[in-house]
Design a protein around this motif. Structure first.
Motif, PDB file in Angstrom:
ATOM      1  N   ASP A 158       0.728  -1.143   0.082  1.00  0.00           N
ATOM      2  CA  ASP A 158      -0.199  -0.022   0.008  1.00  0.00           C
ATOM      3  C   ASP A 158       1.064   1.249   0.127  1.00  0.00           C
ATOM      4  O   ASP A 158       1.649   1.809   1.083  1.00  0.00           O
ATOM      5  N   ASP A 159       0.933   1.851  -1.149  1.00  0.00           N
ATOM      6  CA  ASP A 159       1.953   3.102  -1.186  1.00  0.00           C
ATOM      7  C   ASP A 159       1.639   4.186  -0.533  1.00  0.00           C
ATOM      8  O   ASP A 159       2.443   4.759   0.194  1.00  0.00           O
ATOM      9  N   ALA A 160       0.305   4.272   0.000  1.00  0.00           N
ATOM     10  CA  ALA A 160      -0.039   5.330   0.485  1.00  0.00           C
ATOM     11  C   ALA A 160       0.501   5.449   2.052  1.00  0.00           C
ATOM     12  O   ALA A 160       0.846   6.704   2.605  1.00  0.00           O
ATOM     13  N   ASN A 161       0.499   4.303   2.658  1.00  0.00           N
ATOM     14  CA  ASN A 161       1.004   4.218   4.114  1.00  0.00           C
ATOM     15  C   ASN A 161       2.209   3.356   4.358  1.00  0.00           C
ATOM     16  O   ASN A 161       2.756   3.097   5.106  1.00  0.00           O
TER      17      ASN A 161
ATOM     18  N   ALA B 130       2.798   0.383   3.763  1.00  0.00           N
ATOM     19  CA  ALA B 130       2.213  -1.020   4.506  1.00  0.00           C
ATOM     20  C   ALA B 130       2.406  -2.110   3.326  1.00  0.00           C
ATOM     21  O   ALA B 130       2.075  -1.878   2.170  1.00  0.00           O
TER      22      ALA B 130
ATOM     23  N   ARG C  46      -2.967  -8.307   4.417  1.00  0.00           N
ATOM     24  CA  ARG C  46      -2.026  -7.383   4.753  1.00  0.00           C
ATOM     25  C   ARG C  46      -0.833  -8.122   5.486  1.00  0.00           C
ATOM     26  O   ARG C  46       0.470  -7.557   5.223  1.00  0.00           O
TER      27      ARG C  46
ATOM     28  N   GLU D 139       2.392  -1.299  12.313  1.00  0.00           N
ATOM     29  CA  GLU D 139       1.707  -0.464  11.214  1.00  0.00           C
ATOM     30  C   GLU D 139       0.343   0.213  11.480  1.00  0.00           C
ATOM     31  O   GLU D 139       0.323   1.538  11.077  1.00  0.00           O
ATOM     32  N   GLU D 140      -0.453  -0.212  12.339  1.00  0.00           N
ATOM     33  CA  GLU D 140      -1.493   0.612  12.948  1.00  0.00           C
ATOM     34  C   GLU D 140      -1.138   1.734  13.925  1.00  0.00           C
ATOM     35  O   GLU D 140      -1.728   2.822  13.831  1.00  0.00           O
TER      36      GLU D 140
ATOM     37  N   ARG E 151       1.769   3.542  13.044  1.00  0.00           N
ATOM     38  CA  ARG E 151       2.067   4.517  12.168  1.00  0.00           C
ATOM     39  C   ARG E 151       1.198   5.264  11.424  1.00  0.00           C
ATOM     40  O   ARG E 151       0.931   6.390  11.162  1.00  0.00           O
ATOM     41  N   VAL E 152      -0.164   4.262  10.966  1.00  0.00           N
ATOM     42  CA  VAL E 152      -1.149   4.944  10.256  1.00  0.00           C
ATOM     43  C   VAL E 152      -2.048   5.785  11.224  1.00  0.00           C
ATOM     44  O   VAL E 152      -2.080   7.086  10.965  1.00  0.00           O
ATOM     45  N   SER E 153      -2.038   5.313  12.641  1.00  0.00           N
ATOM     46  CA  SER E 153      -2.718   6.674  13.433  1.00  0.00           C
ATOM     47  C   SER E 153      -1.890   7.787  13.513  1.00  0.00           C
ATOM     48  O   SER E 153      -2.698   8.812  13.600  1.00  0.00           O
TER      49      SER E 153
ATOM     50  N   ALA F 157      -0.063   9.274  11.460  1.00  0.00           N
ATOM     51  CA  ALA F 157      -0.295   9.863  10.268  1.00  0.00           C
ATOM     52  C   ALA F 157      -1.537  10.619  10.013  1.00  0.00           C
ATOM     53  O   ALA F 157      -1.660  11.568   9.255  1.00  0.00           O
TER      54      ALA F 157
END
Ligand code: FAD
Length: 316
Positions: free
Chosen positions: A89-92, A94, A110, A308-309, A311-313, A315
Motif C-alpha cells: 500500500d503505497d499510501a502508508n 504498508a 496485509r 503498522e497501526e 504509524r497509520v494512526s 499519520a
C-alpha cells in the motif's frame, strides 16, 4: 463482515500454520488459512513425541486444530495456492499480498505466512513408496519405540545415514546398514561393527512385503532377501518454498542439503510482511517444533500489524 483484505493469509494448515492461526484469531485478527490437505505425516497412522497427544492420529490433531481456529472466527479453506504477489500500500508504506488459488480466485491480505511444509524425496527403490510412513520411516524418535528389539534395516541415503544407523542401535540390537555398494570409511565400519551393527554392502533391488501387504524385508540385486520389521531412511527434504522464493525471500545453503529460505527466530523472512514457519524453513521441525514456530510467528505478525497501526494512526 468485510473480510478483504484479510489481516493475515496463512498458506498451509499443518501444525505450523494452524498454531499461527490460533494465536492470531485469539488476538482478534481476521485470518484465512488455505490448506491443500496433504500434511507431511498424513501417511502415518500415529504420531509420537508430541506431549499430551502421544499416539494420536496426525490428521485428528489437525482436525482439532481447525475446529479451534474456527471457534474464534478464523476461516480454514481447503484450497491449493498457485501464486502470490506483493501489493504494498503505497499510501502508508504498508506491505500487502495477493494470493491466487488454483481455481483462479484472488485473495488479499496485509500479511502472509507460508507454512507449506516439505516433500520427502525417496530413493529410487521399488516397493519403498508403498510402505512410506508405515513400515518405512524417517525418525527414530517418532517410530523407534514401536520397533524396539525388532529387526531394523537402515538405508544409506547420504552422509547423515551413519548417524541414523548408530542412533537406531539405541532401540534394537538387530540393526543392519544397507549401503547399496556405497564406499564407507574404515573408521566408520569399525564404529558400526563395534556396536554390533551389521553392514550389508550389496546393491539393493526392492522392498518386499508379506501376504498382508506389510513390509517384510529387502531383496538384494543377487536375489537374496533379508527379513526386516522396519526400514529407516533419510529421504531428501525438499522445501515447498516456491511462494516464498517467488516473492523474493532470500535463501542460503543450510542443513547440509540445498538452499533454504532464511528466517529470524520469529519466522520473519527478508521480505517485509512475509513470514514462514515449520518444515518449509526447517527440515528438523517435528510436530511440536513446527507448532512452536507457528505460535511465535503468529504473535510476531500481530506485533508487526500493531506497528503498522501505530504509524497509520500517527499519520492521522
Ligand atoms: C512418515 C513421517 C512420520 C512422522 N512422524 C512424526 C511424529 O511421530 N512426531 C512428530 O513430531 N513429527 C513427525 N513427523 C514430522 C511431521 O510430519 C512434521 O513435523 C510436520 O508435518 C511439520 O508441520 P508443518 O506444518 O511444517 O508442515 P505440514 O504438516 O506438512 O503441513 C503443510 C501443509 O501445507 C499444505 N500446502 C503445501 N503447499 C500448499 C499450497 N501451495 N497451497 C495450499 N496448501 C499447501 C499441505 O497440503 C499441508 O497440509 C513425521 C514425518 C514423516 C514423514
Amino acid at each position: 463482515m468485510q473480510q478483504e483484505p484479510w489481516d493475515v493469509i496463512i498458506v498451509g494448515g499443518g501444525s505450523a500454520g494452524l498454531s499461527a492461526a490460533l494465536m492470531l484469531v485469539r488476538a482478534r485478527r481476521r485470518v484465512l488459512v488455505l490448506d491443500g490437505g496433504a500434511p507431511r505425516n498424513g501417511v502415518a497412522a500415529h504420531m509420537h513425541g508430541v506431549l499430551g497427544r502421544d499416539g494420536w492420529s496426525p490428521l485428528e490433531l489437525l482436525e482439532r486444530g481447525r475446529e479451534e481456529v474456527a471457534r474464534y472466527g478464523g476461516v480454514v479453506r481447503t484450497a491449493e495456492v498457485a501464486g502470490a504477489e506483493a501489493i504494498a500500500d503505497d499510501a502508508n508504506g504498508a506491505p500487502g499480498f495477493a494470493v491466487t488459488l488454483e481455481s483462479g480466485e484472488r485473495l488479499t491480505a496485509r500479511r502472509l505466512l507460508v507454512a507449506t511444509g516439505l516433500r520427502d524425496e525417496l530413493p529410487d527403490l521399488p516397493g519403498l513408496v508403498e510402505h512410506w510412513g508405515t513400515g518405512a520411516v524417517v525418525c527414530p524418535y517418532c517410530d523407534g519405540w514401536e520397533v524396539r528389539d525388532l529387526r531394523i534395516g537402515v538405508l544409506a541415503t547420504g552422509p547423515r545415514s551413519l548417524h541414523q544407523v548408530q542412533l537406531l542401535r539405541q532401540w534394537s540390537p538387530s540393526v543392519t546398514f544397507f549401503t547399496n555398494e556405497a564406499e564407507l570409511a574404515d573408521d566408520d565400519v569399525a564404529g558400526l561393527l563395534a556396536r554390533g551393527i551389521s553392514v550389508e554392502p550389496r546393491a539393493w533391488a526392492s522392498v518386499t512385503a508379506d501376504e498382508a501387504g506389510r513390509l517384510s524385508g529387502i531383496r538384494l540385486a543377487d536375489d537374496s532377501t533379508t527379513d526386516l520389521d522396519a526400514i529407516f531412511l533419510g529421504p531428501r527434504p525438499v522445501p515447498n518454498d516456491a511462494l516464498l522464493t517467488g516473492l523474493g525471500a532470500t535463501t542460503a545453503p543450510a542443513f547440509g542439503d540445498g538452499d533454504w529460505v532464511g528466517v529470524d527466530p520469529t519466522g520473519r523472512t527478508s521480505v517485509p510482511g512475509l513470514w514462514a514457519a515449520g518444515n518449509v524453513v526447517n527440515p528438523g521441525a517435528s510436530v511440536p517444533i513446527a507448532a512452536g514456530a507457528g505460535n511465535f510467528a503468529g504473535a510476531a505478525i500481530n506485533a508487526d500489524l500493531i506497528e503498522e497501526e501505530i504509524r497509520v494512526s500517527l499519520a492521522g
